[in-house]
Each structure stands twice: as C-alpha cells, then as structure tokens.
Design a protein around this motif. Structure first.
Motif, PDB file in Angstrom:
ATOM      1  N   SER A 123      45.871  75.336 -12.170  1.00 24.32           N
ATOM      2  CA  SER A 123      46.342  75.902 -13.427  1.00 24.32           C
ATOM      3  C   SER A 123      45.754  77.291 -13.630  1.00 24.32           C
ATOM      4  CB  SER A 123      45.955  74.999 -14.601  1.00 24.32           C
ATOM      5  OG  SER A 123      46.282  75.609 -15.831  1.00 24.32           O
ATOM      6  N   TYR A 124      44.479  77.452 -13.307  1.00 25.01           N
ATOM      7  CA  TYR A 124      43.794  78.733 -13.478  1.00 25.01           C
ATOM      8  C   TYR A 124      44.350  79.798 -12.529  1.00 25.01           C
ATOM      9  CZ  TYR A 124      39.951  82.104 -13.635  1.00 25.01           C
ATOM     10  OH  TYR A 124      39.206  83.242 -13.755  1.00 25.01           O
ATOM     11  N   THR A 125      44.496  79.471 -11.252  1.00 24.70           N
ATOM     12  CA  THR A 125      44.908  80.478 -10.268  1.00 24.70           C
ATOM     13  C   THR A 125      46.402  80.791 -10.312  1.00 24.70           C
ATOM     14  OG1 THR A 125      45.132  78.801  -8.533  1.00 24.70           O
ATOM     15  CG2 THR A 125      43.024  79.967  -8.676  1.00 24.70           C
ATOM     16  N   GLU A 157      42.189  62.581 -20.449  1.00 20.13           N
ATOM     17  CA  GLU A 157      43.364  62.620 -19.577  1.00 20.13           C
ATOM     18  C   GLU A 157      43.746  64.071 -19.322  1.00 20.13           C
ATOM     19  OE1 GLU A 157      48.040  61.376 -19.820  1.00 20.13           O
ATOM     20  OE2 GLU A 157      46.599  60.074 -20.811  1.00 20.13           O
ATOM     21  N   LEU A 158      44.112  64.365 -18.087  1.00 23.89           N
ATOM     22  CA  LEU A 158      44.513  65.708 -17.684  1.00 23.89           C
ATOM     23  C   LEU A 158      45.738  65.574 -16.804  1.00 23.89           C
ATOM     24  CD1 LEU A 158      43.862  68.785 -17.411  1.00 23.89           C
ATOM     25  CD2 LEU A 158      42.428  68.182 -15.467  1.00 23.89           C
ATOM     26  N   SER A 159      46.807  66.302 -17.138  1.00 26.08           N
ATOM     27  CA  SER A 159      48.032  66.195 -16.347  1.00 26.08           C
ATOM     28  C   SER A 159      48.789  67.516 -16.325  1.00 26.08           C
ATOM     29  CB  SER A 159      48.932  65.093 -16.918  1.00 26.08           C
ATOM     30  OG  SER A 159      49.213  65.333 -18.274  1.00 26.08           O
ATOM     31  N   PRO A 160      49.532  67.746 -15.231  1.00 31.51           N
ATOM     32  CA  PRO A 160      50.355  68.963 -15.153  1.00 31.51           C
ATOM     33  C   PRO A 160      51.573  68.833 -16.060  1.00 31.51           C
ATOM     34  CG  PRO A 160      50.670  67.618 -13.202  1.00 31.51           C
ATOM     35  CD  PRO A 160      49.624  66.934 -14.028  1.00 31.51           C
ATOM     36  N   ILE A 161      52.079  69.968 -16.519  1.00 31.08           N
ATOM     37  CA  ILE A 161      53.265  69.990 -17.370  1.00 31.08           C
ATOM     38  C   ILE A 161      54.363  70.801 -16.677  1.00 31.08           C
ATOM     39  CG2 ILE A 161      54.204  70.749 -19.600  1.00 31.08           C
ATOM     40  CD1 ILE A 161      52.308  68.535 -20.024  1.00 31.08           C
ATOM     41  N   HIS A 162      55.442  70.158 -16.297  1.00 32.58           N
ATOM     42  CA  HIS A 162      56.643  70.809 -15.735  1.00 32.58           C
ATOM     43  C   HIS A 162      56.370  71.621 -14.466  1.00 32.58           C
ATOM     44  CE1 HIS A 162      58.426  69.577 -19.472  1.00 32.58           C
ATOM     45  NE2 HIS A 162      57.685  70.403 -20.172  1.00 32.58           N
ATOM     46  N   TRP A 163      55.383  71.234 -13.674  1.00 29.72           N
ATOM     47  CA  TRP A 163      55.056  72.019 -12.484  1.00 29.72           C
ATOM     48  C   TRP A 163      56.197  72.022 -11.477  1.00 29.72           C
ATOM     49  CZ3 TRP A 163      49.278  71.598 -10.710  1.00 29.72           C
ATOM     50  CH2 TRP A 163      48.457  72.063 -11.736  1.00 29.72           C
ATOM     51  N   GLN A 189      37.705  64.938  -8.477  1.00 28.10           N
ATOM     52  CA  GLN A 189      38.307  65.879  -7.524  1.00 28.10           C
ATOM     53  C   GLN A 189      39.748  66.203  -7.900  1.00 28.10           C
ATOM     54  OE1 GLN A 189      36.489  67.443  -4.973  1.00 28.10           O
ATOM     55  NE2 GLN A 189      38.273  68.763  -5.148  1.00 28.10           N
ATOM     56  N   GLN A 190      40.508  65.214  -8.341  1.00 31.16           N
ATOM     57  CA  GLN A 190      41.888  65.456  -8.769  1.00 31.16           C
ATOM     58  C   GLN A 190      41.922  66.322 -10.022  1.00 31.16           C
ATOM     59  OE1 GLN A 190      40.642  62.467  -7.930  1.00 31.16           O
ATOM     60  NE2 GLN A 190      41.897  61.752  -6.239  1.00 31.16           N
ATOM     61  N   GLN A 191      41.026  66.046 -10.967  1.00 29.34           N
ATOM     62  CA  GLN A 191      40.963  66.860 -12.181  1.00 29.34           C
ATOM     63  C   GLN A 191      40.572  68.301 -11.846  1.00 29.34           C
ATOM     64  OE1 GLN A 191      38.215  64.641 -14.654  1.00 29.34           O
ATOM     65  NE2 GLN A 191      39.897  63.657 -15.746  1.00 29.34           N
ATOM     66  N   THR A 199      47.950  71.548 -25.017  1.00 27.11           N
ATOM     67  CA  THR A 199      48.740  72.031 -23.898  1.00 27.11           C
ATOM     68  C   THR A 199      48.453  73.513 -23.748  1.00 27.11           C
ATOM     69  OG1 THR A 199      50.471  70.422 -24.359  1.00 27.11           O
ATOM     70  CG2 THR A 199      51.093  72.302 -23.025  1.00 27.11           C
ATOM     71  N   GLY A 200      48.318  73.949 -22.506  1.00 25.13           N
ATOM     72  CA  GLY A 200      48.070  75.360 -22.266  1.00 25.13           C
ATOM     73  C   GLY A 200      47.755  75.627 -20.812  1.00 25.13           C
ATOM     74  N   VAL A 201      47.373  76.857 -20.552  1.00 29.39           N
ATOM     75  CA  VAL A 201      47.013  77.300 -19.208  1.00 29.39           C
ATOM     76  C   VAL A 201      45.500  77.518 -19.180  1.00 29.39           C
ATOM     77  CG1 VAL A 201      47.296  79.168 -17.528  1.00 29.39           C
ATOM     78  CG2 VAL A 201      49.259  78.367 -18.840  1.00 29.39           C
TER      79      VAL A 201
END
Length: 136
Positions: free
Chosen positions: A88-90, A116-122, A79-81, A25-27
């Motif tokens: 996340s970067y910007t 797997e790639l997913s947002p956390i608490h966005w 494209q989603q990833q 987990t991270g940015v």
C-alpha cells in the motif's frame, strides 16, 4: 410500549458498539519501525492518508485525527499484514484497517492495534493500470 422502548434501547446499544472502534480506509502514508530494547519491544507502526468519506472513527476520536496503527510482530499473520502495508505504501493502493473495539479504554487513544487489515479493490486498480499500459 415496553416492546418499543426495548427495541430503541437495543438499537442504541448496537449503534454505540458499531462505532466503538476505528474502521478506516486509506493509503499507507508512513511506516515506522522500532527495534526496541532487550525486553523485546519490537514494533512496526504505520499511518494512513485517511479517506474520511469511507471511514468510521471510534467515538473518542474525531475525524482528521492521525491514528497510528500497531502491527504485532508475534502474530501468526504478521508477515501478510506487513506485506499489505508495504505494498500500500509503495504502490499507493488503498487498504481497510479495523482496530480493537476497546480502543477508547486505552490511555493512548491516538493509536490502535490492527484487528483486521485488507486490500480494497486492488484487482480492479492493478488490472486497470495494465489495460492502460497495453493501449499506449
């Protein structure tokens, strides 16, 4: 006695397999692109500013190791990833990235392919900033 021994063996195997992959987990802190060669070696790589408290590294890596993540441009979810990585970067929003379970069998153990790639608490983070803007 045999039942107890079998239970302990199963527990040990399940614990090993659970830690046999990277689950971080991270940015997103870096994004790299490579146009590749005529063989189609096109790639996008990224690195995370890892939250060690909420991350699990594969047993062949240690905490603090910089893992380079590889996105597969041929994937149907590329494209989603890519959109998640760039947002996340910007916007400095956290993501959770899980890698391949066989990463330690690779010769390049400092890199991993995204499983797997997913947002956390966005939702919470984005709504919190909107509420703060309204109260200013």
């Amino acid at each position: 006695m045999r039942l107890k021994l079998c239970s302990l063996v199963l527990l040990a195997i399940s614990t090993f397999s659970a830690s046999a992959k990277n689950d971080l987990t991270g940015v997103v802190s870096e994004v790299h692109t490579r146009s590749g060669n005529s063989d189609g070696d096109h790639s996008i790589y990224f690195r995370l500013e890892v939250d060690n408290k909420h991350s699990t590294f594969a047993h062949c890596l240690s905490e603090g190791t910089t893992v380079t993540w590889h996105l597969n441009p041929d994937s149907v979810v590329f494209q989603q990833q890519y959109n998640l990585v760039m947002r996340s970067y910007t916007e400095q929003l956290p993501v959770r990235v899980s890698g391949q379970s066989d990463v330690c069998n690779s010769t390049h153990i400092s890199s991993d392919k995204v499983f797997e790639l997913s947002p956390i608490h966005w939702d919470y983070l984005l709504n919190r900033s909107k509420v703060a803007e309204k109260h200013q």
